[in-house]
Design a protein around this motif. Structure first.
Motif, PDB file in Angstrom:
ATOM      1  N   SER A  90       9.800  -3.360  10.163  1.00 33.54           N
ATOM      2  CA  SER A  90      10.445  -2.084   9.828  1.00 33.54           C
ATOM      3  C   SER A  90      11.798  -2.289   9.156  1.00 33.54           C
ATOM      4  N   GLY A  91      12.210  -3.555   8.946  1.00 32.41           N
ATOM      5  CA  GLY A  91      13.487  -3.831   8.298  1.00 32.41           C
ATOM      6  C   GLY A  91      14.660  -3.919   9.248  1.00 32.41           C
ATOM      7  N   ASP A 111       6.449  -8.605   3.733  1.00 35.65           N
ATOM      8  CA  ASP A 111       5.481  -8.334   4.799  1.00 35.65           C
ATOM      9  C   ASP A 111       4.076  -8.249   4.202  1.00 35.65           C
ATOM     10  N   VAL A 112       3.074  -8.505   5.056  1.00 33.33           N
ATOM     11  CA  VAL A 112       1.680  -8.412   4.610  1.00 33.33           C
ATOM     12  C   VAL A 112       1.157  -6.982   4.713  1.00 33.33           C
ATOM     13  N   GLU A 113       1.907  -6.132   5.395  1.00 34.81           N
ATOM     14  CA  GLU A 113       1.455  -4.776   5.671  1.00 34.81           C
ATOM     15  C   GLU A 113       2.177  -3.778   4.760  1.00 34.81           C
ATOM     16  N   PRO A 114       1.448  -3.155   3.812  1.00 35.76           N
ATOM     17  CA  PRO A 114       2.089  -2.203   2.879  1.00 35.76           C
ATOM     18  C   PRO A 114       2.792  -1.050   3.580  1.00 35.76           C
ATOM     19  N   ARG A 115       2.265  -0.623   4.720  1.00 31.86           N
ATOM     20  CA  ARG A 115       2.884   0.510   5.419  1.00 31.86           C
ATOM     21  C   ARG A 115       4.262   0.141   5.949  1.00 31.86           C
ATOM     22  N   MET A 116       4.437  -1.099   6.367  1.00 31.68           N
ATOM     23  CA  MET A 116       5.761  -1.557   6.799  1.00 31.68           C
ATOM     24  C   MET A 116       6.739  -1.523   5.628  1.00 31.68           C
TER      25      MET A 116
END
Length: 234
Positions: A90-91, A111-116
């Motif tokens: 989340s930064g 990150d590997v997760e675009p939503r993050m």
């Protein structure tokens, strides 16, 4: 006779090559339910924390439990540097480090997760923060330019890398000459650290794995209440 000798030499050469480049991973049917069943240098790799873990990452108690300012101070970040936050989530750390590098520096939130990454981008836009750039990685590649990074750090992330050797090889290439890597991991040696076993690492294991990827152990910071902070150089 010559053909026989040549065949023997080729066989020996092949055996030496195989010994020099062993298969780094193994899969086991019996494993910790919090792990993926894949092992690297004797350690089971943990499941990745997804967007559902954001409340844990941003929990109010984290400030007192982990003392993140101690981690940031130990990283010795300077204005103008390019800092990579691999597994930025989340930064939480990216936003704390952005003021330290200043307008001439940059923070790459990876990150590997675009939503993050979307969470980070939206927060940066709301706050008018222009020196954080999001980078979408893959499980085996952080997608960084060669010789572009002063420091790359991972906070409770490395133990979740599905391909740690491949990722760290790419990280080594991305570091500038003299560039550093910092791994922050919950201490597996300490039973008082109430974290699931596969989400903790010993200092010895950290050094073993980073050495295998071509890094030199620089020092270990021992001021954090729950975690190792282990620094390496390219």
């Amino acid at each position: 006779m010559i053909r026989t000798l040549l065949a023997a030499l080729l066989l020996v050469g092949s055996s030496v090559a195989c010994a020099a480049a062993p298969e780094p991973y193994e899969t086991r049917a019996e494993h910790d339910p919090d792990g993926i069943g894949k092992f690297y240098l004797g350690r089971e790799i943990a499941h990745v924390m997804g967007p559902g873990g954001v409340p844990w990452l941003e929990r109010q108690q984290r400030e007192s439990e982990e003392r993140p300012q101690l981690t940031i101070a130990a990283l010795e970040i300077k204005p103008g540097q390019t800092i990579a936050d691999l597994g930025a989530g989340s930064g939480y750390y990216s936003f704390r480090i952005a003021p330290l590098v200043g307008e001439r520096g940059s923070v790459l939130a990876i990150d590997v997760e675009p939503r993050m990454l979307r969470i980070i981008s939206e927060r940066a836009q709301r706050g008018g923060i222009n020196n954080i750039t999001t980078v979408l990685s893959t499980p085996s590649d952080p997608n960084l330019e060669p010789n572009s990074i002063d420091l790359l750090f991972m906070v409770d992330v490395y133990h979740e890398l599905e391909y740690p050797f491949e990722v760290m090889t790419k990280v080594r290439e991305a570091l500038k000459p003299g560039g550093r890597v910092a791994l922050i991991e919950y201490r597996a040696e300490d039973p008082a650290v109430m974290i699931k076993p596969v989400h903790k690492m010993t200092e010895r294991q950290i050094v073993k794995e980073l050495t295998a990827a071509g890094f030199k152990h620089q020092k270990t910071i021992r001021t954090l209440p729950l975690q190792h902070l282990v620094l390496f150089q390219k």
